[in-house]
Design an enzyme around this catalytic site. Structure first.
Site, PDB file in Angstrom:
ATOM      1  N   LYS A  16      -2.227  -1.541  -3.627  1.00  0.00           N
ATOM      2  CA  LYS A  16      -3.185  -0.634  -3.243  1.00  0.00           C
ATOM      3  C   LYS A  16      -2.631   0.942  -3.747  1.00  0.00           C
ATOM      4  O   LYS A  16      -1.142   0.949  -3.632  1.00  0.00           O
ATOM      5  CB  LYS A  16      -3.422  -0.374  -2.372  1.00  0.00           C
ATOM      6  CG  LYS A  16      -4.547   0.119  -2.299  1.00  0.00           C
ATOM      7  CD  LYS A  16      -5.037   0.652  -0.753  1.00  0.00           C
ATOM      8  CE  LYS A  16      -5.992   1.874  -0.755  1.00  0.00           C
ATOM      9  NZ  LYS A  16      -6.336   1.815   1.000  1.00  0.00           N
TER      10      LYS A  16
ATOM     11  N   LYS B 182       0.644  -1.826   0.104  1.00  0.00           N
ATOM     12  CA  LYS B 182      -0.532   0.250   0.325  1.00  0.00           C
ATOM     13  C   LYS B 182       0.789   0.938   0.043  1.00  0.00           C
ATOM     14  O   LYS B 182       1.971   0.998   1.118  1.00  0.00           O
ATOM     15  CB  LYS B 182      -0.616   0.205   1.579  1.00  0.00           C
ATOM     16  CG  LYS B 182      -2.044   1.101   1.326  1.00  0.00           C
ATOM     17  CD  LYS B 182      -2.668   1.195   2.341  1.00  0.00           C
ATOM     18  CE  LYS B 182      -3.570   2.635   2.457  1.00  0.00           C
ATOM     19  NZ  LYS B 182      -4.474   2.400   3.467  1.00  0.00           N
TER      20      LYS B 182
END
Ligand code: PBG
Length: 329
Positions: free
Chosen positions: A254, A196
Protein backbone atom coordinates in the site's frame (compact mmCIF):
# COMPACT_ATOMS: atom_id res chain seq x y z
CA UNK A 1 12.56 -12.28 -37.91
CA UNK A 2 10.69 -9.52 -39.73
CA UNK A 3 8.79 -9.89 -42.01
CA UNK A 4 8.05 -13.47 -40.87
CA UNK A 5 7.34 -12.39 -37.33
CA UNK A 6 4.86 -9.57 -37.00
CA UNK A 7 3.74 -9.06 -33.41
CA UNK A 8 0.87 -6.85 -34.59
CA UNK A 9 -0.95 -9.99 -35.84
CA UNK A 10 -2.05 -10.65 -32.27
CA UNK A 11 -3.63 -7.19 -32.11
CA UNK A 12 -5.59 -7.09 -35.36
CA UNK A 13 -9.09 -7.43 -33.87
CA UNK A 14 -10.84 -7.18 -30.55
CA UNK A 15 -11.49 -10.94 -30.71
CA UNK A 16 -7.83 -11.89 -31.02
CA UNK A 17 -6.93 -9.33 -28.37
CA UNK A 18 -9.45 -10.94 -26.04
CA UNK A 19 -8.09 -14.38 -26.84
CA UNK A 20 -4.49 -13.51 -25.94
CA UNK A 21 -5.18 -11.08 -23.09
CA UNK A 22 -3.01 -12.02 -20.10
CA UNK A 23 -4.79 -10.14 -17.32
CA UNK A 24 -8.52 -9.74 -16.78
CA UNK A 25 -9.95 -7.96 -13.74
CA UNK A 26 -13.14 -9.51 -12.31
CA UNK A 27 -15.46 -8.68 -9.39
CA UNK A 28 -13.85 -11.57 -7.47
CA UNK A 29 -10.62 -9.56 -7.23
CA UNK A 30 -12.09 -6.83 -5.07
CA UNK A 31 -12.10 -6.02 -1.42
CA UNK A 32 -14.45 -3.07 -0.86
CA UNK A 33 -13.48 -0.52 1.82
CA UNK A 34 -16.47 0.89 3.72
CA UNK A 35 -16.61 3.85 6.12
CA UNK A 36 -19.07 3.55 8.98
CA UNK A 37 -20.40 6.35 11.17
CA UNK A 38 -22.87 6.67 14.07
CA UNK A 39 -26.44 7.79 13.51
CA UNK A 40 -29.41 6.80 11.40
CA UNK A 41 -30.17 7.38 7.75
CA UNK A 42 -26.74 8.87 7.20
CA UNK A 43 -25.01 8.67 3.86
CA UNK A 44 -22.57 11.57 3.77
CA UNK A 45 -20.32 12.08 0.81
CA UNK A 46 -16.64 12.50 1.68
CA UNK A 47 -15.65 15.84 0.11
CA UNK A 48 -12.25 14.65 -1.13
CA UNK A 49 -13.69 11.30 -2.32
CA UNK A 50 -16.54 12.06 -4.76
CA UNK A 51 -19.29 9.43 -4.77
CA UNK A 52 -17.88 7.70 -1.68
CA UNK A 53 -19.77 7.88 1.58
CA UNK A 54 -19.75 7.50 5.33
CA UNK A 55 -22.65 5.21 6.20
CA UNK A 56 -24.68 4.74 9.34
CA UNK A 57 -25.47 1.12 10.23
CA UNK A 58 -28.88 1.06 8.47
CA UNK A 59 -27.26 2.40 5.28
CA UNK A 60 -24.41 -0.07 5.68
CA UNK A 61 -26.95 -2.86 5.64
CA UNK A 62 -28.37 -1.60 2.34
CA UNK A 63 -24.90 -1.12 0.90
CA UNK A 64 -23.68 -4.64 1.60
CA UNK A 65 -26.84 -6.13 0.07
CA UNK A 66 -26.19 -3.98 -2.98
CA UNK A 67 -22.55 -5.06 -3.15
CA UNK A 68 -23.52 -8.71 -2.84
CA UNK A 69 -26.03 -8.39 -5.68
CA UNK A 70 -23.25 -6.92 -7.83
CA UNK A 71 -21.00 -9.90 -7.16
CA UNK A 72 -18.76 -8.11 -4.68
CA UNK A 73 -18.22 -10.54 -1.80
CA UNK A 74 -15.63 -9.00 0.53
CA UNK A 75 -15.58 -5.80 2.55
CA UNK A 76 -12.99 -4.02 4.66
CA UNK A 77 -14.51 -1.98 7.49
CA UNK A 78 -13.34 1.35 8.92
CA UNK A 79 -15.12 3.43 11.54
CA UNK A 80 -15.33 7.15 12.20
CA UNK A 81 -15.24 7.65 15.94
CA UNK A 82 -16.59 10.62 17.87
CA UNK A 83 -13.79 12.83 19.28
CA UNK A 84 -15.27 12.43 22.76
CA UNK A 85 -14.53 8.70 22.64
CA UNK A 86 -10.88 9.06 21.62
CA UNK A 87 -7.94 8.63 23.96
CA UNK A 88 -4.24 7.76 23.72
CA UNK A 89 -4.75 4.02 24.14
CA UNK A 90 -7.73 3.64 21.82
CA UNK A 91 -9.85 2.29 24.68
CA UNK A 92 -13.05 2.61 22.66
CA UNK A 93 -11.66 0.12 20.12
CA UNK A 94 -12.16 -2.62 22.72
CA UNK A 95 -15.78 -1.75 23.51
CA UNK A 96 -17.77 -4.92 22.72
CA UNK A 97 -20.64 -2.65 21.74
CA UNK A 98 -18.45 -0.17 19.85
CA UNK A 99 -19.22 1.00 16.33
CA UNK A 100 -16.85 -1.48 14.66
CA UNK A 101 -18.28 -4.42 16.59
CA UNK A 102 -21.86 -3.37 15.69
CA UNK A 103 -20.82 -2.82 12.07
CA UNK A 104 -19.44 -6.35 11.81
CA UNK A 105 -22.69 -7.77 13.17
CA UNK A 106 -24.74 -5.57 10.86
CA UNK A 107 -22.92 -6.87 7.79
CA UNK A 108 -23.12 -10.49 8.91
CA UNK A 109 -26.84 -10.19 9.67
CA UNK A 110 -27.58 -8.51 6.34
CA UNK A 111 -25.46 -10.84 4.31
CA UNK A 112 -24.05 -13.86 6.16
CA UNK A 113 -21.76 -14.93 3.34
CA UNK A 114 -20.13 -11.54 2.89
CA UNK A 115 -16.47 -11.83 3.92
CA UNK A 116 -15.77 -9.26 6.60
CA UNK A 117 -12.32 -7.84 7.19
CA UNK A 118 -11.66 -5.15 9.77
CA UNK A 119 -9.00 -2.48 10.00
CA UNK A 120 -6.89 -2.92 13.12
CA UNK A 121 -4.96 0.20 14.16
CA UNK A 122 -5.46 2.86 16.80
CA UNK A 123 -5.68 5.97 14.61
CA UNK A 124 -9.48 6.35 14.34
CA UNK A 125 -9.66 5.88 18.13
CA UNK A 126 -6.55 7.88 19.07
CA UNK A 127 -6.80 11.41 20.43
CA UNK A 128 -3.44 12.00 18.71
CA UNK A 129 -4.35 10.44 15.38
CA UNK A 130 -1.58 7.86 15.56
CA UNK A 131 -1.73 4.15 14.88
CA UNK A 132 -0.09 3.44 18.23
CA UNK A 133 0.17 4.73 21.78
CA UNK A 134 2.13 7.99 22.06
CA UNK A 135 4.58 8.59 24.90
CA UNK A 136 7.18 11.38 25.04
CA UNK A 137 7.08 12.02 21.33
CA UNK A 138 7.44 8.33 20.45
CA UNK A 139 5.04 5.62 19.29
CA UNK A 140 5.27 2.69 21.70
CA UNK A 141 5.64 -0.59 19.86
CA UNK A 142 5.04 -3.53 22.20
CA UNK A 143 2.33 -1.84 24.27
CA UNK A 144 0.51 -0.99 21.03
CA UNK A 145 0.80 -4.56 19.74
CA UNK A 146 -0.95 -5.78 22.91
CA UNK A 147 -3.88 -3.42 22.33
CA UNK A 148 -4.07 -4.46 18.67
CA UNK A 149 -4.27 -8.10 19.76
CA UNK A 150 -7.16 -7.33 22.13
CA UNK A 151 -8.84 -5.34 19.38
CA UNK A 152 -8.46 -8.27 16.98
CA UNK A 153 -10.02 -10.69 19.47
CA UNK A 154 -12.89 -8.26 19.97
CA UNK A 155 -13.47 -8.10 16.19
CA UNK A 156 -13.33 -11.89 15.96
CA UNK A 157 -15.88 -12.16 18.78
CA UNK A 158 -18.18 -9.83 16.85
CA UNK A 159 -17.88 -12.08 13.80
CA UNK A 160 -15.02 -10.75 11.65
CA UNK A 161 -13.53 -13.31 9.27
CA UNK A 162 -10.19 -11.53 8.93
CA UNK A 163 -8.44 -8.80 10.84
CA UNK A 164 -6.22 -6.42 8.91
CA UNK A 165 -3.53 -4.75 11.04
CA UNK A 166 -2.58 -1.52 9.24
CA UNK A 167 -0.31 -0.07 11.92
CA UNK A 168 3.21 -1.33 10.99
CA UNK A 169 4.27 -2.07 14.59
CA UNK A 170 6.97 -4.76 14.82
CA UNK A 171 5.79 -8.18 15.95
CA UNK A 172 2.09 -7.36 15.91
CA UNK A 173 1.13 -10.19 13.58
CA UNK A 174 2.57 -12.77 15.99
CA UNK A 175 0.98 -11.06 19.00
CA UNK A 176 -2.39 -11.01 17.24
CA UNK A 177 -2.08 -14.62 15.99
CA UNK A 178 -1.29 -15.87 19.49
CA UNK A 179 -4.17 -13.93 21.03
CA UNK A 180 -6.62 -15.30 18.44
CA UNK A 181 -5.39 -18.87 19.02
CA UNK A 182 -5.63 -18.46 22.81
CA UNK A 183 -9.26 -17.40 22.44
CA UNK A 184 -10.08 -20.26 20.07
CA UNK A 185 -10.35 -18.16 16.90
CA UNK A 186 -8.22 -20.57 14.91
CA UNK A 187 -9.99 -19.77 11.64
CA UNK A 188 -9.90 -16.01 11.93
CA UNK A 189 -7.37 -14.88 9.33
CA UNK A 190 -4.85 -12.08 9.30
CA UNK A 191 -4.33 -9.85 6.29
CA UNK A 192 -1.23 -7.89 7.22
CA UNK A 193 -0.47 -4.51 5.76
CA UNK A 194 3.12 -5.65 5.36
CA UNK A 195 4.66 -3.04 3.11
CA UNK A 196 2.78 0.08 4.05
CA UNK A 197 4.56 3.26 3.07
CA UNK A 198 4.45 6.68 4.75
CA UNK A 199 2.52 8.16 1.84
CA UNK A 200 0.92 11.49 1.05
CA UNK A 201 -1.82 9.59 -0.80
CA UNK A 202 -3.74 8.83 2.43
CA UNK A 203 -5.00 12.43 2.78
CA UNK A 204 -8.65 11.91 1.71
CA UNK A 205 -8.95 8.82 3.95
CA UNK A 206 -7.85 10.86 6.95
CA UNK A 207 -10.56 13.40 6.02
CA UNK A 208 -13.10 10.59 5.84
CA UNK A 209 -12.31 9.34 9.35
CA UNK A 210 -11.00 12.58 10.84
CA UNK A 211 -7.91 10.59 11.81
CA UNK A 212 -4.89 12.71 10.82
CA UNK A 213 -2.08 13.13 13.39
CA UNK A 214 -2.83 16.18 15.53
CA UNK A 215 -0.54 19.20 15.59
CA UNK A 216 0.65 19.21 19.22
CA UNK A 217 3.96 19.44 21.04
CA UNK A 218 5.45 16.01 21.74
CA UNK A 219 3.24 14.29 19.18
CA UNK A 220 4.99 13.15 15.97
CA UNK A 221 3.66 15.12 12.99
CA UNK A 222 3.83 12.18 10.64
CA UNK A 223 3.94 8.38 10.65
CA UNK A 224 7.51 7.99 9.37
CA UNK A 225 8.82 6.12 12.42
CA UNK A 226 6.49 3.20 11.69
CA UNK A 227 5.29 3.37 8.07
CA UNK A 228 8.02 2.68 5.50
CA UNK A 229 10.23 5.12 3.66
CA UNK A 230 8.97 5.20 0.08
CA UNK A 231 12.54 5.15 -1.21
CA UNK A 232 12.98 1.54 -0.05
CA UNK A 233 12.39 -1.68 -1.93
CA UNK A 234 14.35 -4.52 -0.29
CA UNK A 235 12.99 -3.50 3.09
CA UNK A 236 9.49 -4.22 1.78
CA UNK A 237 10.45 -7.81 1.03
CA UNK A 238 11.92 -8.17 4.52
CA UNK A 239 8.82 -6.70 6.20
CA UNK A 240 6.59 -9.02 4.21
CA UNK A 241 8.65 -12.12 4.93
CA UNK A 242 8.57 -11.33 8.65
CA UNK A 243 4.78 -10.99 8.62
CA UNK A 244 4.45 -14.35 6.87
CA UNK A 245 6.79 -15.95 9.42
CA UNK A 246 4.64 -14.47 12.18
CA UNK A 247 1.49 -16.02 10.71
CA UNK A 248 -0.01 -13.63 8.17
CA UNK A 249 -2.39 -15.41 5.77
CA UNK A 250 -2.46 -12.57 3.23
CA UNK A 251 0.05 -9.76 2.82
CA UNK A 252 -0.66 -6.30 1.51
CA UNK A 253 1.23 -3.55 -0.25
CA UNK A 254 0.00 0.00 0.00
CA UNK A 255 -0.45 2.38 -1.81
CA UNK A 256 -0.94 0.88 -5.28
CA UNK A 257 0.16 2.64 -8.42
CA UNK A 258 3.43 4.18 -7.26
CA UNK A 259 4.43 0.84 -5.77
CA UNK A 260 3.88 -1.69 -8.52
CA UNK A 261 7.60 -2.52 -8.61
CA UNK A 262 7.24 -3.58 -4.97
CA UNK A 263 4.16 -5.63 -5.80
CA UNK A 264 6.03 -7.58 -8.47
CA UNK A 265 9.07 -8.02 -6.23
CA UNK A 266 6.94 -9.45 -3.43
CA UNK A 267 4.75 -11.57 -5.74
CA UNK A 268 7.97 -13.21 -7.00
CA UNK A 269 9.27 -13.83 -3.48
CA UNK A 270 6.33 -15.16 -1.46
CA UNK A 271 3.74 -17.91 -1.77
CA UNK A 272 0.75 -16.38 0.03
CA UNK A 273 -1.94 -14.22 -1.61
CA UNK A 274 -0.80 -10.66 -2.23
CA UNK A 275 -3.23 -7.77 -1.82
CA UNK A 276 -2.75 -4.21 -3.05
CA UNK A 277 -4.57 -1.19 -1.64
CA UNK A 278 -5.34 1.44 -4.24
CA UNK A 279 -5.72 4.22 -1.70
CA UNK A 280 -7.93 7.25 -1.26
CA UNK A 281 -5.56 9.74 -2.91
CA UNK A 282 -5.33 7.57 -6.00
CA UNK A 283 -9.12 7.49 -6.19
CA UNK A 284 -9.37 11.25 -5.64
CA UNK A 285 -6.93 12.04 -8.45
CA UNK A 286 -8.91 10.09 -11.04
CA UNK A 287 -12.24 11.55 -9.88
CA UNK A 288 -10.89 15.12 -9.94
CA UNK A 289 -9.33 14.84 -13.39
CA UNK A 290 -12.47 13.19 -14.75
CA UNK A 291 -14.70 15.91 -13.25
CA UNK A 292 -12.65 18.48 -15.14
CA UNK A 293 -13.05 16.47 -18.31
CA UNK A 294 -9.30 15.95 -18.53
CA UNK A 295 -9.33 12.14 -18.34
CA UNK A 296 -11.78 9.43 -19.35
CA UNK A 297 -12.83 8.08 -15.95
CA UNK A 298 -13.69 4.51 -16.86
CA UNK A 299 -10.81 4.03 -19.26
CA UNK A 300 -8.23 5.30 -16.76
CA UNK A 301 -9.79 3.30 -13.93
CA UNK A 302 -9.69 0.08 -15.93
CA UNK A 303 -6.12 0.69 -17.03
CA UNK A 304 -5.02 1.27 -13.44
CA UNK A 305 -6.86 -1.75 -12.01
CA UNK A 306 -5.46 -3.98 -14.75
CA UNK A 307 -1.94 -2.67 -14.08
CA UNK A 308 -2.30 -3.49 -10.39
CA UNK A 309 -3.36 -7.03 -11.20
CA UNK A 310 -0.72 -7.41 -13.92
CA UNK A 311 1.95 -6.37 -11.38
CA UNK A 312 0.95 -9.37 -9.26
CA UNK A 313 -1.98 -8.42 -7.06
CA UNK A 314 -4.33 -11.30 -6.25
CA UNK A 315 -6.65 -9.02 -4.29
CA UNK A 316 -7.36 -5.33 -4.91
CA UNK A 317 -8.74 -3.12 -2.16
CA UNK A 318 -10.26 -0.26 -4.11
CA UNK A 319 -12.88 2.46 -3.86
CA UNK A 320 -13.53 1.82 -7.57
CA UNK A 321 -15.06 -1.64 -7.00
CA UNK A 322 -18.64 -0.58 -7.78
CA UNK A 323 -17.60 1.72 -10.63
CA UNK A 324 -15.72 -1.23 -12.08
CA UNK A 325 -18.68 -3.62 -11.88
CA UNK A 326 -20.89 -1.01 -13.56
CA UNK A 327 -18.57 -0.98 -16.58
CA UNK A 328 -19.28 -4.69 -17.07
CA UNK A 329 -22.82 -3.66 -18.04
C1 PBG B 1 -5.09 3.45 9.24
C2 PBG B 1 -5.22 3.36 7.77
C3 PBG B 1 -4.93 4.34 6.82
C4 PBG B 1 -5.36 3.85 5.60
C5 PBG B 1 -5.85 2.57 5.82
N1 PBG B 1 -5.74 2.27 7.17
C6 PBG B 1 -4.42 5.71 6.98
C7 PBG B 1 -3.08 5.94 7.55
O1 PBG B 1 -2.26 5.02 7.72
O2 PBG B 1 -2.81 7.09 7.87
C8 PBG B 1 -5.31 4.61 4.30
C9 PBG B 1 -6.29 4.18 3.25
C10 PBG B 1 -6.50 5.14 2.15
O3 PBG B 1 -5.86 6.22 2.03
O4 PBG B 1 -7.38 4.85 1.32
N2 PBG B 1 -3.99 2.89 9.84
Amino acid sequence: MYPLIRTRRLRTSESIRRLVRETVVTPDDFLVPLFVTEGKGIKEEIPSMPNYFRLSLDQLEKEVKDLWSMGLCSVLLFVKVDDKLKDNKGTEALNPNGLMQRAIKTVKNACPQMLVMTDVALDPFSSYGHDGIVAEGQILNDETAEVLAEMSVSHAQAGADFVAPSDMMDGRVLTIREALEDEGFINTGIMAYSAKYASAFYGPFRDALDSAPVDMANVPKDKKTYQMDYANRYEAVRETQLDIDEGADIVMIKPGLCYLDIVREIRNEVDVPVAVYQVSGEYAMVKAAAEKGWLDHDAVMLEQLTAIKRAGANIIASYFAKDFVRTLG
